[in-house]
Structures are given as structure tokens and as C-alpha cells.
Design a protein around this motif. Structure first.
Motif, PDB file in Angstrom:
ATOM      1  N   ALA A  62      -6.776 -23.911  26.862  1.00 40.78           N
ATOM      2  CA  ALA A  62      -7.804 -24.111  27.889  1.00 40.78           C
ATOM      3  C   ALA A  62      -9.183 -23.757  27.351  1.00 40.78           C
ATOM      4  CB  ALA A  62      -7.481 -23.266  29.120  1.00 40.78           C
ATOM      5  N   LEU A  63      -9.275 -22.648  26.613  1.00 40.29           N
ATOM      6  CA  LEU A  63     -10.563 -22.250  26.036  1.00 40.29           C
ATOM      7  C   LEU A  63     -11.026 -23.261  24.991  1.00 40.29           C
ATOM      8  CD1 LEU A  63     -12.853 -20.225  25.753  1.00 40.29           C
ATOM      9  CD2 LEU A  63     -11.436 -18.939  24.132  1.00 40.29           C
ATOM     10  N   ALA A  64     -10.104 -23.725  24.156  1.00 35.54           N
ATOM     11  CA  ALA A  64     -10.469 -24.702  23.127  1.00 35.54           C
ATOM     12  C   ALA A  64     -10.951 -26.006  23.759  1.00 35.54           C
ATOM     13  CB  ALA A  64      -9.274 -24.975  22.212  1.00 35.54           C
ATOM     14  N   SER A  65     -10.295 -26.416  24.847  1.00 38.93           N
ATOM     15  CA  SER A  65     -10.718 -27.639  25.533  1.00 38.93           C
ATOM     16  C   SER A  65     -12.132 -27.497  26.083  1.00 38.93           C
ATOM     17  CB  SER A  65      -9.737 -27.952  26.663  1.00 38.93           C
ATOM     18  OG  SER A  65     -10.153 -29.077  27.395  1.00 38.93           O
ATOM     19  N   LEU A  66     -12.412 -26.333  26.701  1.00 40.14           N
ATOM     20  CA  LEU A  66     -13.755 -26.112  27.234  1.00 40.14           C
ATOM     21  C   LEU A  66     -14.784 -26.083  26.114  1.00 40.14           C
ATOM     22  CD1 LEU A  66     -15.628 -25.488  29.599  1.00 40.14           C
ATOM     23  CD2 LEU A  66     -15.155 -23.058  29.232  1.00 40.14           C
ATOM     24  N   ARG A  67     -14.464 -25.435  25.019  1.00 38.32           N
ATOM     25  CA  ARG A  67     -15.396 -25.367  23.887  1.00 38.32           C
ATOM     26  C   ARG A  67     -15.683 -26.777  23.350  1.00 38.32           C
ATOM     27  NH1 ARG A  67     -18.126 -20.820  24.318  1.00 38.32           N
ATOM     28  NH2 ARG A  67     -16.917 -18.915  23.898  1.00 38.32           N
ATOM     29  N   ALA A  68     -14.668 -27.633  23.309  1.00 39.51           N
ATOM     30  CA  ALA A  68     -14.875 -28.994  22.830  1.00 39.51           C
ATOM     31  C   ALA A  68     -15.804 -29.763  23.769  1.00 39.51           C
ATOM     32  CB  ALA A  68     -13.529 -29.712  22.700  1.00 39.51           C
ATOM     33  N   GLU A 100     -24.849 -25.814  31.548  1.00 33.01           N
ATOM     34  CA  GLU A 100     -25.543 -24.744  32.257  1.00 33.01           C
ATOM     35  C   GLU A 100     -24.600 -23.601  32.644  1.00 33.01           C
ATOM     36  OE1 GLU A 100     -28.759 -24.875  32.374  1.00 33.01           O
ATOM     37  OE2 GLU A 100     -28.674 -26.835  31.419  1.00 33.01           O
ATOM     38  N   ALA A 101     -23.376 -23.996  33.118  1.00 31.08           N
ATOM     39  CA  ALA A 101     -22.465 -22.949  33.610  1.00 31.08           C
ATOM     40  C   ALA A 101     -21.294 -22.709  32.672  1.00 31.08           C
ATOM     41  CB  ALA A 101     -21.930 -23.350  34.991  1.00 31.08           C
ATOM     42  N   GLY A 102     -21.236 -23.452  31.540  1.00 28.99           N
ATOM     43  CA  GLY A 102     -20.093 -23.365  30.639  1.00 28.99           C
ATOM     44  C   GLY A 102     -19.874 -21.992  30.054  1.00 28.99           C
ATOM     45  N   GLU A 103     -20.926 -21.300  29.726  1.00 25.13           N
ATOM     46  CA  GLU A 103     -20.762 -19.999  29.096  1.00 25.13           C
ATOM     47  C   GLU A 103     -20.071 -18.998  30.014  1.00 25.13           C
ATOM     48  OE1 GLU A 103     -21.076 -19.134  26.010  1.00 25.13           O
ATOM     49  OE2 GLU A 103     -21.571 -21.225  25.617  1.00 25.13           O
ATOM     50  N   ASP A 104     -20.397 -19.067  31.297  1.00 23.30           N
ATOM     51  CA  ASP A 104     -19.711 -18.175  32.233  1.00 23.30           C
ATOM     52  C   ASP A 104     -18.226 -18.497  32.278  1.00 23.30           C
ATOM     53  OD1 ASP A 104     -22.100 -16.962  32.821  1.00 23.30           O
ATOM     54  OD2 ASP A 104     -22.484 -18.166  34.622  1.00 23.30           O
ATOM     55  N   ARG A 105     -17.907 -19.795  32.344  1.00 18.96           N
ATOM     56  CA  ARG A 105     -16.496 -20.186  32.371  1.00 18.96           C
ATOM     57  C   ARG A 105     -15.816 -19.846  31.059  1.00 18.96           C
ATOM     58  NH1 ARG A 105     -11.836 -20.303  34.676  1.00 18.96           N
ATOM     59  NH2 ARG A 105     -10.526 -22.096  34.128  1.00 18.96           N
ATOM     60  N   ALA A 106     -16.529 -20.041  29.954  1.00 15.91           N
ATOM     61  CA  ALA A 106     -15.969 -19.699  28.646  1.00 15.91           C
ATOM     62  C   ALA A 106     -15.673 -18.216  28.559  1.00 15.91           C
ATOM     63  CB  ALA A 106     -16.932 -20.122  27.538  1.00 15.91           C
ATOM     64  N   ALA A 107     -16.548 -17.410  29.124  1.00 22.56           N
ATOM     65  CA  ALA A 107     -16.309 -15.964  29.117  1.00 22.56           C
ATOM     66  C   ALA A 107     -15.059 -15.620  29.916  1.00 22.56           C
ATOM     67  CB  ALA A 107     -17.521 -15.239  29.692  1.00 22.56           C
ATOM     68  N   GLU A 108     -14.854 -16.318  31.039  1.00 16.40           N
ATOM     69  CA  GLU A 108     -13.655 -16.085  31.841  1.00 16.40           C
ATOM     70  C   GLU A 108     -12.395 -16.460  31.063  1.00 16.40           C
ATOM     71  OE1 GLU A 108     -14.003 -18.245  35.444  1.00 16.40           O
ATOM     72  OE2 GLU A 108     -15.813 -17.202  36.138  1.00 16.40           O
ATOM     73  N   LEU A 109     -12.447 -17.628  30.419  1.00 14.22           N
ATOM     74  CA  LEU A 109     -11.272 -18.079  29.668  1.00 14.22           C
ATOM     75  C   LEU A 109     -11.012 -17.197  28.453  1.00 14.22           C
ATOM     76  CD1 LEU A 109     -11.633 -21.972  29.790  1.00 14.22           C
ATOM     77  CD2 LEU A 109     -10.126 -20.495  31.129  1.00 14.22           C
ATOM     78  N   ALA A 110     -12.084 -16.740  27.804  1.00 12.41           N
ATOM     79  CA  ALA A 110     -11.913 -15.836  26.663  1.00 12.41           C
ATOM     80  C   ALA A 110     -11.247 -14.538  27.112  1.00 12.41           C
ATOM     81  CB  ALA A 110     -13.257 -15.550  26.003  1.00 12.41           C
ATOM     82  N   ALA A 111     -11.632 -14.065  28.281  1.00  9.77           N
ATOM     83  CA  ALA A 111     -11.007 -12.861  28.820  1.00  9.77           C
ATOM     84  C   ALA A 111      -9.533 -13.117  29.124  1.00  9.77           C
ATOM     85  CB  ALA A 111     -11.735 -12.409  30.086  1.00  9.77           C
ATOM     86  N   ALA A 154     -19.293 -28.419  23.260  1.00 11.32           N
ATOM     87  CA  ALA A 154     -19.897 -28.878  22.008  1.00 11.32           C
ATOM     88  C   ALA A 154     -20.402 -30.308  22.142  1.00 11.32           C
ATOM     89  CB  ALA A 154     -18.872 -28.778  20.876  1.00 11.32           C
ATOM     90  N   GLU A 155     -19.584 -31.153  22.782  1.00 10.36           N
ATOM     91  CA  GLU A 155     -20.004 -32.535  22.977  1.00 10.36           C
ATOM     92  C   GLU A 155     -21.213 -32.608  23.911  1.00 10.36           C
ATOM     93  OE1 GLU A 155     -18.229 -36.764  24.687  1.00 10.36           O
ATOM     94  OE2 GLU A 155     -16.941 -34.998  24.523  1.00 10.36           O
ATOM     95  N   ALA A 156     -21.158 -31.823  24.981  1.00 10.44           N
ATOM     96  CA  ALA A 156     -22.276 -31.831  25.931  1.00 10.44           C
ATOM     97  C   ALA A 156     -23.543 -31.278  25.295  1.00 10.44           C
ATOM     98  CB  ALA A 156     -21.904 -31.013  27.164  1.00 10.44           C
ATOM     99  N   GLU A 157     -23.413 -30.260  24.466  1.00  5.50           N
ATOM    100  CA  GLU A 157     -24.583 -29.653  23.823  1.00  5.50           C
ATOM    101  C   GLU A 157     -25.290 -30.656  22.931  1.00  5.50           C
ATOM    102  OE1 GLU A 157     -27.410 -26.914  23.266  1.00  5.50           O
ATOM    103  OE2 GLU A 157     -25.683 -26.671  24.593  1.00  5.50           O
ATOM    104  N   ARG A 158     -24.493 -31.495  22.254  1.00  5.40           N
ATOM    105  CA  ARG A 158     -25.102 -32.524  21.397  1.00  5.40           C
ATOM    106  C   ARG A 158     -25.928 -33.508  22.221  1.00  5.40           C
ATOM    107  NH1 ARG A 158     -19.906 -32.338  18.974  1.00  5.40           N
ATOM    108  NH2 ARG A 158     -19.262 -34.197  20.153  1.00  5.40           N
TER     109      ARG A 158
END
Length: 549
Positions: A172-178, A335-346, A181-185
Motif C-alpha cells: 500500500a505504501l509503495a503504491s502511494l509512493r508511485a 497536497e495531502a499525500g505526505e500525510d497519508r504516506a506518514a499514516e501508511l509508513a506507521a 512520484a508520478e503526480a510530482e512530475r
């Protein structure tokens, strides 16, 4: 359990049927009598590679049939289901046919199959052990599973569940990171696109409504001029004036016409009423055809803007609202991905903690089981004249996985002071056979569903050691099935069921025969094994003593 073996036209065997039973089944006979032929035939039925030389001389076709009795939940059922074949229903019949050209055919319960399916089934049906054993106990890849089966705990199930949860959290975390990454580009593009789409705010079906409105407005402009001219022709400068003048003139003349003009006057009155109705209709139509040029312009601007935006993003105008939702979601992910990424990382960290705890408990369970297995092996090795050897189960850290974070290897040191090493590299032929036997005795619970076959595992031993081998084979046969090919009378004496394999020459042709032995014949066979072909009462007495002992 192997219930029966039927062999036709294989090497020296013209026809043989053997009904094996639970317990210790022993096959004896002189060297060269054909004991290896029997095991080769069984191996052929279990998927081993066939060859033309397997056929008896002069035969066009040979066949081996192996019949197994299975428990309802036997693993063979799963393998058959994967192959699209029916469940065994408590019985499994494997049949393999070979012809002189080398071609073979295989069948499972009369259904045609490949030899590879027979081989897969064989892994769930039999275990073959001998001095050339190249899998099972000698293969380190299986040692961890063997130790877990010996441990008999439930820690492995907890590890598998924890690994699944940890893997799901990582995915789930890897999917969000992907996605991030695509959105950031595309951050700058997305920001502009979202603003552009939000400004236009396209609605589902709007393009069709605008197009219809535009066509209606354009049509109104084309016909309004004609309607105006028609209104002018009917109005004060047209038909209305002429008809009114005619009515006035006729009314003046009617006084002296003595009723001759009454009818025309009445008709003109009706015509003037109809004319007034027509004028009202025309006026209403003109009102409806009033088109605000600015409204048409705004309609066209909106329509063209929708179509241009659709072309830009290579979608239909009706898909613009769906595109807008997707663009907003991708932009929001930044905009909100980092918060979700932090949740998934936890969540990943939490799942890893659970896995680490479960893997630690499994490691402890394995370490304790390894100590018990080593102690049990020490007790088994002494009677087998391997009391100076040291068996050790090594459990060392390994890469985490669904089976835990340990690597397990069975090692042995055959002489004091020598370093331990893998079984098949350290032990000699005779030692290896006894190590395997001791291991099978200690791991006997695993073999409950397997027919265990030992091919001259007692080679190179005799006397008290051979007796110890026989007793341990008998122990393995309790509650299961063991087949043993042996030259040791001490082993044969422990048999629950005994067959003699002998080679006969009749009319110049050698044939191998397999005979079940009753008690008297068993005594003579063991006496022969003790003293040679010349049987004496002393040899029979020694045989009876072995059987009783």
C-alpha cells in the motif's frame, strides 16, 4: 499407503502382483535376484524416466500399476484438482505403460496425464531413502520444514499471517509512493489543468444542450425576417386597411341594396376576426423568435470552450467532468499525500513489529525443537554404532520471509574434534544410511501419510547394529507403512510382512519371481540369509530366535 503393485513385462518380471500392507514390509533375496527391478518398476509408475530397455526381452509393451489408499484430506487431492482431475475418493491408481520404441503413457485413475503429474503425486505418496538419497532429508531446502513439523507448534501460522499483513502494508505504501512520484512530475501541469477545468466547470451532458440551443437560435434568426414581413402584410398598412375600407364601403351601400350586401358584410366581419387572430399569432411568434445576439454569442463561446478543452485532453466533451475529478484527485494526492504516506509508513512499522515478534517466537520455538531433536538423535545414534558422531541442527538468522527469519540445516560431525558439515558431504555410505534412519525415527510423525521405502539402508552394518536398524524400522512401521529391501537377517526378522525375490531360469529364459512368505518360509529365508544356501537346523533355530527376539 501403497496397497498394491502390479508389474507386467518389465526387465525380468513377466507378471507379478504384490499386496503390500501397513507396518514393516521386507523384501529379501540374493544379489542379482531382481530387488532393484522391483524398486525401478515402482519408480517408473511414480513418474521416473522410462526407457525401452525397461521392457522384458521380446515384449512389445510393459506396464506398472501402483495402487494407493488415501486419507480423505490427502494432499494428492489438491494436486489432482489443480490438474483438473477428479478427487481420488480414498483410492489412487497410477498406471504407466512403455513400449519398445521408448514411448510411455501415464494414467491417474484411468485419466490420461503426463509423467510430471505422477512425479508431483509421488512426492505426497512415498519417500525413498538409500545411500544415493538426493532429496528429502539430505536437501537443506527441506530442513526448516522438517524441524517445524517436529516442533509441532503454532508459531509458524502466526508468522505467515504477520508476513501477509506486513507485505500488504508495504504494498500500500509503495503504491502511494508511485502515485506521488508520478503526480510530482506533473505538479505544474496538474495545477494549471485543475484551475482551467474548475474555471470552466463542465457538467455532464452540457455540450449536447448547448449545441441544441445554438442551432435553435440560429434557426430563429433565419425565419424572423419572413415572419416580420408577414406581420406587416396583415397589419395597418396591409390587409387590415383594405378589408376595413371594403367593409365601410359596403356598409354605406347596404342601405339601398335591400339586403343584397348582408352576406358579404357578414363574411368580411368573420374575415376581420380571423385576421385579428392571425395577427396575434404572428406577434406571439415574433416574441418567441426574439434572440438576444449576446445570448447566442455566450452560448457559442461556452460550447466552443468545452470542445476545445476536450480536444486538449483527448477526451469527449461528456467525459470532461470525469477528467476534472481525476485531475483534482491527482493534484490532491500531492497536497495531502505526505500525510497519508506518514499514516501508511506507521502502519508498515506496526506490521513489522508484529512480524518481528512472531518471527522471534518462531525462532525460539525452532531453537527449542532443534535442541530436542539433537538430543533425540544422540539417543538414536548410539545403538546404531554412531555414538562418537554428533548430530547438530543449526538455526541461524536469514532474510525474513513468510516462513520466518531463520535458516535451518542438519549437520553432522562423525569424529570427535572434526567440524560439522552437511550430511551428504561428511557421512560415508554406511554412516549416511544410519543417519537417515535415525532421522526418520525422530521425525516419524511427518511420515504418517507417506510410504517410506529404504533401499538397502543397512548395507555395511551387521550384528547388533543391524539389529538396531531393524528395530528402528519396525518402530517406523507402527501406525504407517515401511518397505525395506535388505540383506540383513536382523532386519528381516523384524518384518510384519515378508517377500522373497528370486531369479529362476526356465527353458533358458531368466525370470524374476516374487513370493509372499508364511511363517515357515520366513524362517527358512532368514536361515538362508544367516548361513547361505545350505539350510541346517541350527540356522533355522537361529532364525527363530531372531524372529522371537
Amino acid at each position: 499407503m501403497l496397497r498394491g503393485l502390479t508389474i507386467r513385462e518389465i526387465v525380468l518380471i513377466e507378471h507379478a502382483e504384490i499386496a503390500f500392507r501397513p507396518g514393516l514390509n521386507v523384501l529379501t533375496g540374493e544379489t542379482g535376484a531382481g530387488k532393484s527391478i522391483l524398486l525401478d518398476a515402482l519408480g517408473f509408475a511414480l513418474g521416473a524416466r522410462g526407457r525401452g530397455a525397461l521392457l522384458r526381452a521380446g515384449a512389445d509393451q510393459g506396464e506398472v500399476v501402483a495402487e494407493f489408499e488415501l486419507a480423505p484430506d490427502h494432499l494428492a487431492g489438491e494436486i489432482l484438482a489443480e490438474a483438473g482431475l477428479a478427487a481420488p475418493q480414498g483410492e489412487l491408481i497410477l498406471r504407466r505403460v512403455a513400449d519398445a520404441s521408448g514411448r510411455t503413457r501415464a494414467f491417474v485413475n484411468d485419466s490420461r496425464c503426463g509423467a510430471d503429474l505422477l512425479a508431483r503425486l509421488a512426492d505426497t505418496l512415498v519417500e525413498v531413502h538409500g545411500q544415493q538419497d538426493d532429496r528429502g532429508l539430505l536437501d537443506p531446502k527441506h530442513h526448516r520444514a522438517l524441524l517445524d513439523a517436529y516442533a509441532g507448534g503454532d508459531a509458524l501460522a502466526a508468522v505467515r499471517l504477520a508476513w501477509r499483513d506486513w507485505a500488504a502494508a508495504r504494498a500500500a505504501l509503495a503504491s502511494l509512493r508511485a502515485i506521488q512520484a508520478e503526480a510530482e512530475r506533473d505538479r505544474e501541469f496538474l495545477a494549471h489543468a485543475v484551475a482551467e477545468v474548475d474555471a470552466l466547470d463542465p457538467q455532464p451532458g452540457e455540450e449536447a444542450v448547448l449545441d441544441a440551443t445554438r442551432r435553435r437560435m440560429q434557426a430563429a434568426e433565419r425565419i424572423r425576417a419572413d415572419v416580420v414581413r408577414a406581420g406587416e402584410a396583415l397589419g395597418g398598412a396591409g390587409a387590415e386597411v383594405l378589408m376595413s375600407d371594403a367593409a365601410r364601403w359596403l356598409a354605406g351601400a347596404a342601405e339601398t341594396a335591400e339586403g343584397g350586401l348582408d352576406a358579404p358584410l357578414a363574411a368580411l366581419d368573420r374575415a376581420l376576426d380571423a385576421l385579428a387572430e392571425a395577427q396575434q399569432g404572428v406577434e406571439a411568434a415574433l416574441h418567441a423568435l426574439d434572440v438576444d445576439p449576446l445570448a447566442l454569442e455566450r452560448c457559442e463561446e461556452r460550447l466552443f470552450a468545452l470542445r476545445a478543452l476536450a480536444r486538449k485532453h483527448r477526451v469527449t466533451p461528456d467525459a470532461l467532468s470525469e477528467l476534472a475529478a481525476d485531475l483534482r484527485a491527482r493534484h490532491a494526492a500531492i497536497e495531502a499525500g505526505e500525510d497519508r504516506a506518514a499514516e501508511l509508513a506507521a502502519a508498515v512499522d506496526a506490521a513489522k513489529s508484529v512480524y518481528d515478534a512472531a518471527a522471534g517466537a518462531l525462532s525460539a520455538e525452532r531453537a527449542a525443537a532443534a535442541a530436542r531433536l539433537d538430543a533425540a538423535m544422540a539417543e538414536e545414534l548410539a545403538p546404531l554404532k554412531l555414538d562418537r558422531a554428533r548430530f547438530a541442527t543449526t538455526v541461524v538468522p536469514a532474510e525474513p520471509g513468510p516462513e520466518g527469519a531463520d535458516s535451518v540445516t542438519f549437520t553432522v560431525a562423525t569424529n570427535p574434534g572434526s567440524p560439522p558439515g552437511p550430511l551428504n558431504q561428511i557421512a560415508s555410505g554406511g554412516e549416511l544410511s544410519r543417519f537417515l534412519l535415525a532421522l526418520k525415527v525422530c521425525l516419524a510423525a511427518r511420515g504418517a501419510d507417506l510410504s517410506m521405502i529404504f533401499d538397502e539402508i543397512d548395507r555395511g552394518v551387521g550384528g547388533a547394529t543391524a539389529d538396531a536398524v531393524g528395530r528402528r524400522l519396525a518402530t517406523l512401521g507402527q501406525g504407517g507403512q515401511v518397505l525395506v529391501v535388505t540383506h540383513a537377517p536382523q532386519v528381516a526378522a523384524r518384518a510384519d510382512h515378508h517377500w522373497r525375490i528370486e531369479k529362476r531360469v526356465e527353458d533358458g529364459v531368466a525370470r524374476t519371481a516374487i513370493q509372499p512368505l508364511d511363517q515357515a518360509a520366513r524362517t527358512d529365508e532368514i536361515a538362508r540369509m544367516l548361513s547361505g544356501d545350505r539350510l541346517t537346523e541350527a540356522a533355522r533355530a537361529a532364525a527363530r530366535s531372531l524372529i522371537a527376539g
